[in-house]
Design a protein around this motif. Structure first.
Motif, PDB file in Angstrom:
ATOM      1  N   ALA A  19      87.898  34.983  50.827  1.00 53.85           N
ATOM      2  CA  ALA A  19      88.922  35.311  49.840  1.00 53.85           C
ATOM      3  C   ALA A  19      88.275  35.524  48.477  1.00 53.85           C
ATOM      4  N   ASP A  20      88.628  36.614  47.831  1.00 51.27           N
ATOM      5  CA  ASP A  20      88.176  36.867  46.462  1.00 51.27           C
ATOM      6  C   ASP A  20      89.139  36.173  45.499  1.00 51.27           C
ATOM      7  N   VAL A  21      88.608  35.275  44.683  1.00 53.75           N
ATOM      8  CA  VAL A  21      89.446  34.497  43.769  1.00 53.75           C
ATOM      9  C   VAL A  21      88.891  34.611  42.353  1.00 53.75           C
ATOM     10  N   PRO A  22      89.693  35.049  41.387  1.00 49.78           N
ATOM     11  CA  PRO A  22      89.241  35.079  39.992  1.00 49.78           C
ATOM     12  C   PRO A  22      88.888  33.674  39.495  1.00 49.78           C
ATOM     13  N   LEU A  23      87.980  33.589  38.567  1.00 50.83           N
ATOM     14  CA  LEU A  23      87.500  32.299  38.081  1.00 50.83           C
ATOM     15  C   LEU A  23      88.648  31.426  37.571  1.00 50.83           C
ATOM     16  N   GLY A  24      89.579  32.035  36.843  1.00 54.80           N
ATOM     17  CA  GLY A  24      90.680  31.241  36.308  1.00 54.80           C
ATOM     18  C   GLY A  24      91.480  30.564  37.401  1.00 54.80           C
ATOM     19  N   LYS A  25      91.792  31.301  38.485  1.00 53.80           N
ATOM     20  CA  LYS A  25      92.554  30.721  39.586  1.00 53.80           C
ATOM     21  C   LYS A  25      91.710  29.735  40.387  1.00 53.80           C
ATOM     22  N   ALA A  26      90.395  29.983  40.438  1.00 47.81           N
ATOM     23  CA  ALA A  26      89.519  29.037  41.119  1.00 47.81           C
ATOM     24  C   ALA A  26      89.558  27.674  40.436  1.00 47.81           C
ATOM     25  N   LEU A  27      89.778  27.684  39.124  1.00 53.06           N
ATOM     26  CA  LEU A  27      89.810  26.431  38.372  1.00 53.06           C
ATOM     27  C   LEU A  27      91.193  25.815  38.325  1.00 53.06           C
TER      28      LEU A  27
END
Length: 317
Positions: A235-243
């Motif tokens: 899954a590709d997850v933007p850094l903001g959502k990863a945090l």
């Protein structure tokens, strides 16, 4: 009345070519001089068998013999309508039963390898009829069976077309023919699973056809790869959502959509395991492996000074 070649081989006139070969093989081995030393009667029988096989295994000779008997076969018969006065050349057995035997078994003397002499007597050697007298099988022919993950997930039927050399009814010539092999793919078959079709390779007069072996291989899939019974999804997850958390949507192999909440901080090496959403287990297709979600954290390529300050303030608290 003449010689009855069918009777010599223990056959009737309706015998197929396979029956002729089978009976000659059995009787020639039984009356071979190596098994019957100093037995003239056995040798005479061995010679009769060779002549009978030489005639009945040849379609043209057999046809003449069936219609005109031994006399017509050996003296010749009128060609065509007979109006030209031409006659076929009469048949004469070459008188060498060993040549017929060697040509049939494909070796100089099969008894050298599957019989051992013990104190002047003959006994079966180790392995039985494992020498030249036994046809050797060609090595297996292996082919890839490329399957999509959907085909392995659901199970399916595959029809594989092969072309192989097949012996004609005369037992001497061959031709290329196509054949369809049907494979019933079971749910969960793993890469490397082998499906064997015994003796479906090229036929020959002195060989046992090779087995054809299909080996399961996974086709590349746009969303998944599998490891054992587990499915791996990235899954590709933007850094903001990863945090801060997110939901990952996964479209499954059976056309469902899973909404997987990710509440943990996604850091390098983090995976999310969804039990029972992997591949069927071949030994028990009602059970499945797991879906393992790996993450590709997408970092921003640029940040304005203001956003950098926001990030700095947030992460340094």
């Amino acid at each position: 009345m003449g010689v009855d070649y069918y009777n010599i081989l223990g056959l009737t006139r309706s015998a197929a070519s396979g029956d002729i070969k089978k009976n000659y093989r059995k009787l020639a081995l039984k009356f071979h001089p190596e098994k019957n030393p100093n037995d003239q009667a056995a040798y005479d029988k061995f010679k009769q068998l060779a002549e009978a096989y030489d005639v009945l295994s040849d379609l043209r000779k057999r046809a003449v013999y069936d219609q005109f008997g031994e006399e017509g076969l050996k003296n010749g018969v009128p060609e065509g309508s007979g109006e030209t006065g031409a006659w076929t050349k009469g048949y004469t057995f070459h008188g060498n039963p060993d040549k017929v035997f060697r040509d049939f078994f494909g070796g100089d003397n099969p008894f050298q390898e599957f019989y051992d002499r013990v104190d002047g007597d003959l006994s079966m050697g180790f392995g039985g009829l494992a020498g030249r007298g036994r046809k050797k099988q060609d090595p297996p022919i292996e082919r890839d069976l490329a399957l999509s993950l959907e085909e392995v997930y659901h199970g399916c039927t595959k029809k594989m077309k092969i072309s192989r050399r097949v012996m004609n009814d005369d037992g001497h010539t061959s031709s290329i023919r196509d054949k369809i092999l049907t494979i019933t793919v079971k749910k969960g078959w793993k890469p490397g699973t082998k499906i064997t079709f015994p003796q479906e390779g090229d036929q020959g007069p002195n060989n046992v056809p090779a087995d054809i072996v299909f080996i399961v291989k996974d086709k590349l899939h746009p969303n998944f790869r599998r490891e054992g019974v587990n499915l791996i999804y990235t899954a590709d997850v933007p850094l903001g959502k990863a945090l801060t958390g997110c939901t990952v949507d996964v479209h499954t192999l059976d056309d469902r959509t899973l909404h997987i909440p990710i509440n943990d901080i996604v850091k390098p090496g983090y995976v999310k395991v969804v039990p029972g959403e992997g591949m069927p287990i071949s030994t028990n297709p009602t059970e499945k492996g797991d879906l393992i979600i790996e993450f590709n954290i997408m970092f921003p390529t640029t940040l304005s000074p203001e956003r950098k300050e926001v990030v700095r303030s947030a992460l340094l608290l």
